[in-house]
Design a protein around this motif. Structure first.
Motif, PDB file in Angstrom:
ATOM      1  N   CYS A   1      12.324  57.881  84.733  1.00 16.43           N
ATOM      2  CA  CYS A   1      13.002  57.805  83.447  1.00 16.43           C
ATOM      3  C   CYS A   1      14.495  57.588  83.675  1.00 16.43           C
ATOM      4  O   CYS A   1      14.961  57.535  84.816  1.00 16.43           O
ATOM      5  CB  CYS A   1      12.749  59.063  82.619  1.00 16.43           C
ATOM      6  N   ASP A   2      15.233  57.442  82.589  1.00 11.88           N
ATOM      7  CA  ASP A   2      16.678  57.200  82.700  1.00 11.88           C
ATOM      8  C   ASP A   2      17.349  57.733  81.440  1.00 11.88           C
ATOM      9  O   ASP A   2      17.012  57.318  80.329  1.00 11.88           O
ATOM     10  CB  ASP A   2      16.951  55.710  82.860  1.00 11.88           C
TER      11      ASP A   2
ATOM     12  N   CYS B   1      14.889  61.052  87.380  1.00 13.99           N
ATOM     13  CA  CYS B   1      15.761  60.478  86.356  1.00 13.99           C
ATOM     14  C   CYS B   1      16.828  59.646  87.065  1.00 13.99           C
ATOM     15  O   CYS B   1      17.595  60.166  87.877  1.00 13.99           O
ATOM     16  CB  CYS B   1      16.402  61.583  85.525  1.00 13.99           C
ATOM     17  N   LEU B   2      16.898  58.359  86.745  1.00 12.40           N
ATOM     18  CA  LEU B   2      17.861  57.476  87.400  1.00 12.40           C
ATOM     19  C   LEU B   2      19.297  57.815  87.015  1.00 12.40           C
ATOM     20  O   LEU B   2      20.231  57.550  87.791  1.00 12.40           O
ATOM     21  CB  LEU B   2      17.559  56.023  87.037  1.00 12.40           C
ATOM     22  N   ASN B   3      19.492  58.364  85.819  1.00  9.49           N
ATOM     23  CA  ASN B   3      20.842  58.759  85.398  1.00  9.49           C
ATOM     24  C   ASN B   3      21.826  57.592  85.518  1.00  9.49           C
ATOM     25  O   ASN B   3      22.991  57.764  85.887  1.00  9.49           O
ATOM     26  CB  ASN B   3      21.317  59.966  86.233  1.00  9.49           C
ATOM     27  N   GLY B   4      21.340  56.378  85.238  1.00  9.46           N
ATOM     28  CA  GLY B   4      22.202  55.200  85.285  1.00  9.46           C
ATOM     29  C   GLY B   4      22.461  54.647  86.674  1.00  9.46           C
ATOM     30  O   GLY B   4      23.217  53.689  86.825  1.00  9.46           O
TER      31      GLY B   4
ATOM     32  N   GLY C   1      19.866  52.405  84.551  1.00  5.82           N
ATOM     33  CA  GLY C   1      19.365  52.669  85.895  1.00  5.82           C
ATOM     34  C   GLY C   1      18.386  51.601  86.354  1.00  5.82           C
ATOM     35  O   GLY C   1      17.605  51.081  85.553  1.00  5.82           O
TER      36      GLY C   1
ATOM     37  N   GLY D   1      14.570  53.065  82.247  1.00 10.24           N
ATOM     38  CA  GLY D   1      15.056  52.410  83.454  1.00 10.24           C
ATOM     39  C   GLY D   1      14.652  50.949  83.502  1.00 10.24           C
ATOM     40  O   GLY D   1      14.001  50.426  82.595  1.00 10.24           O
TER      41      GLY D   1
ATOM     42  N   SER E   1      20.669  57.558  80.883  1.00  9.48           N
ATOM     43  CA  SER E   1      22.001  56.971  80.725  1.00  9.48           C
ATOM     44  C   SER E   1      22.105  56.157  79.449  1.00  9.48           C
ATOM     45  O   SER E   1      21.102  55.684  78.897  1.00  9.48           O
ATOM     46  CB  SER E   1      22.325  56.064  81.921  1.00  9.48           C
TER      47      SER E   1
ATOM     48  N   ASN F   1      20.330  52.638  79.079  1.00 11.03           N
ATOM     49  CA  ASN F   1      19.166  52.549  79.965  1.00 11.03           C
ATOM     50  C   ASN F   1      19.478  51.669  81.169  1.00 11.03           C
ATOM     51  O   ASN F   1      18.779  50.716  81.485  1.00 11.03           O
ATOM     52  CB  ASN F   1      17.982  51.968  79.174  1.00 11.03           C
TER      53      ASN F   1
ATOM     54  N   TYR G   1      17.453  64.343  89.418  1.00 12.95           N
ATOM     55  CA  TYR G   1      18.271  63.286  88.833  1.00 12.95           C
ATOM     56  C   TYR G   1      19.307  62.837  89.857  1.00 12.95           C
ATOM     57  O   TYR G   1      19.809  63.629  90.646  1.00 12.95           O
ATOM     58  CB  TYR G   1      18.930  63.722  87.525  1.00 12.95           C
TER      59      TYR G   1
END
Length: 291
Positions: A128-129, A101-104, A136, A166, A131, A134, A80
């Motif tokens: 995926c994301d 995971c983009l994590n925003g 990211g 994302g 945050s 969504n 992430y």
């Protein structure tokens, strides 16, 4: 003499008090260090779909922190982001299984490469994301795709792109260029606002062809403003998998190899099962609409 004794006694008391303070401070510091040493780690853990009530048999994943702002992992694993990423070249996920995971956060390329992310054969890449909102993003910019498969991928290879969250946007070329790869869409995703340069080029070709007496309208009666998903190879597939929706009901402009939606492989398989009877036309616009 009495005054001297009093001063010595006060001095001893002051020294004693100072010593007690130092000991208390030392013990307090050691206890704090011990507590920190054995404190439970702040794990980044969630399902790939980021749905705590998931019924699709997704298990919880503990994601590894990625702290760089100018590179992405070169090994398999679950990662992430903690910072926005600016790359000098396109990123190729490692052979095997890579989840990100983009994590925003955002990923963009300022240097070389035709894409932000390029998937080679025998790669299984998942985006995926987790945050809120969504937020990211995969942003390629000028003359780039967002996510693409290598042109050398042979039919039937294990090149897979899974997207659970994302946003893929503002890529001049194509949002997701399938080539001969397999794309699975699930969860809440946003693939929109891509391909403006490609559409401009097609429009220029149409006008030039028309000046030469060639009517391209039979093939491209309506050239859209964007090209978000391109599945122009009969070996490429885009599959709706599990419960799926586009963020804020945005439309993805999907271009396929002529005909109807079925020519895009399994693009509409399981649509009715997961979309509660909604029409694909409410979500997607394809070149097939004009044929």
């Amino acid at each position: 003499m009495k005054q001297l004794f009093t001063k010595l006694r006060e001095s001893k008391m002051s020294f004693f008090s100072c010593g007690i303070f130092i000991i208390v401070l030392f013990v307090s510091t050691m206890l704090t260090a011990k507590n920190n040493m054995y404190a439970a780690p702040d794990d980044h853990s969630h399902k790939v779909c980021n749905d705590a009530g998931c019924s699709d048999n997704h298990s919880d994943i503990t994601w590894e922190e990625w702290t760089s702002d100018n590179s992405l992992p070169q090994t398999t694993g679950n990662f992430y982001l903690t910072k926005d990423i600016v790359l000098d070249d396109e990123w190729e996920p490692a052979e095997g299984d890579v989840k990100l995971c983009l994590n925003g956060k955002s990923i963009r390329v300022n240097g070389n490469g035709d894409s932000v992310i390029r998937i080679l054969t025998d790669r299984n890449f998942t985006l995926c994301d987790c945050s809120d909102g969504n937020s990211g993003k995969i942003i390629g910019g000028v003359n780039r795709n967002g996510v693409s498969f290598a042109a050398t991928i042979p039919p039937g290879s294990n090149a897979v792109f899974n997207m659970y969250g994302g946003c893929i946007t503002d890529n001049d070329e194509i949002g997701v260029d399938c080539n001969s790869g397999k794309v699975f869409l699930s969860g809440t995703v946003d693939i929109s606002g891509n391909g403006s340069l490609r559409i401009s080029m097609l429009n220029m070709m149409k006008d030039f062809a028309a000046s030469q007496g060639i009517d391209l309208e039979s093939m491209w009666r309506t050239l859209k403003e964007f090209m978000d998903i391109a599945a122009l190879s009969e070996n490429s597939t885009v599959t709706i998998e599990n419960t799926f929706n586009f963020k804020e009901n945005k439309k993805a402009y999907i271009f396929i190899n002529g005909g109807d939606m079925s020519s895009c492989g399994t693009f509409t398989s399981d649509w009715s099962k997961y979309m509660n009877g909604a029409s694909p036309a409410d979500y997607f616009i394809s070149s097939a609409d004009a044929l």
